[in-house]
Design a protein around this motif. Structure first.
Motif, PDB file in Angstrom:
ATOM      1  N   SER A  84      14.073  31.452  32.449  1.00 28.33           N
ATOM      2  CA  SER A  84      13.074  31.586  31.424  1.00 28.33           C
ATOM      3  C   SER A  84      12.148  32.561  31.905  1.00 28.33           C
ATOM      4  N   THR A  85      11.409  32.593  30.121  1.00 32.65           N
ATOM      5  CA  THR A  85      10.032  33.278  30.583  1.00 32.65           C
ATOM      6  C   THR A  85       8.382  32.137  30.966  1.00 32.65           C
ATOM      7  N   ALA A  86       7.416  32.396  31.770  1.00 32.48           N
ATOM      8  CA  ALA A  86       6.754  31.747  31.445  1.00 32.48           C
ATOM      9  C   ALA A  86       6.185  32.080  30.408  1.00 32.48           C
ATOM     10  N   ARG A  87       5.495  30.969  30.295  1.00 32.91           N
ATOM     11  CA  ARG A  87       4.511  31.019  29.355  1.00 32.91           C
ATOM     12  C   ARG A  87       3.192  30.277  29.557  1.00 32.91           C
ATOM     13  N   ASN A  88       1.545  30.801  29.584  1.00 39.66           N
ATOM     14  CA  ASN A  88       0.116  30.729  30.283  1.00 39.66           C
ATOM     15  C   ASN A  88      -0.074  29.310  29.361  1.00 39.66           C
ATOM     16  N   PRO A  89      -1.231  28.351  29.392  1.00 38.29           N
ATOM     17  CA  PRO A  89      -1.826  27.423  29.285  1.00 38.29           C
ATOM     18  C   PRO A  89      -2.932  28.718  27.233  1.00 38.29           C
ATOM     19  N   ILE A  90      -2.416  28.085  26.563  1.00 43.14           N
ATOM     20  CA  ILE A  90      -2.865  28.213  25.096  1.00 43.14           C
ATOM     21  C   ILE A  90      -4.205  28.419  25.263  1.00 43.14           C
ATOM     22  N   ARG A  91      -4.798  27.812  25.919  1.00 41.73           N
ATOM     23  CA  ARG A  91      -6.684  27.579  26.413  1.00 41.73           C
ATOM     24  C   ARG A  91      -6.478  27.483  27.579  1.00 41.73           C
ATOM     25  N   SER A  92      -7.373  28.148  28.612  1.00 41.36           N
ATOM     26  CA  SER A  92      -8.174  27.694  29.794  1.00 41.36           C
ATOM     27  C   SER A  92      -8.509  26.386  30.083  1.00 41.36           C
ATOM     28  N   VAL A  93      -8.084  26.058  31.190  1.00 38.87           N
ATOM     29  CA  VAL A  93      -8.566  25.114  31.571  1.00 38.87           C
ATOM     30  C   VAL A  93      -9.405  24.974  32.528  1.00 38.87           C
TER      31      VAL A  93
END
Length: 104
Positions: A84-93
């Motif tokens: 499956s395709t990995a997704r980055n977090p919506i907001r930076s941490v």
């Protein structure tokens, strides 16, 4: 690429269909098998349909098992099933959050 063809076979329950595969989203083996039976043929399709791998662990504990179940249901080697395709977090941490910094 796997051909999308209807098998015409009826879905048959298996004794271990109640086995929980994704503990985060409480997805069972039977639900994954039924999703494949209903036409989901890739990890991304099953992920969008049932949400395995979308919980806290992000598929670290279940993605391999889900892939194996899909491959078994489609009667193809597991290498034919794309991850499956990995997704980055919506907001930076900030990195301090990961480092358990007391500043936050």
């Amino acid at each position: 690429m796997i051909k999308r063809t209807a098998t015409g076979k009826a879905f048959i329950d298996q004794p271990d269909d109640s086995l929980v595969i994704c503990r985060c989203e409480e997805v069972t083996k039977g639900e994954i098998r039924r999703a494949v039976y209903e036409g989901m043929m890739t990890m991304n399709e099953v992920k969008r349909y049932l949400r395995p791998g979308m919980g806290l662990c992000q598929g670290q504990s279940c993605s391999r098992k889900v892939r194996d179940i899909i491959a078994a249901e489609l009667c193809v080697p597991r290498e034919k099933i794309e991850l499956s395709t990995a997704r980055n977090p919506i907001r930076s941490v900030p990195m301090s959050v990961y480092a358990n910094d007391k500043a936050f």
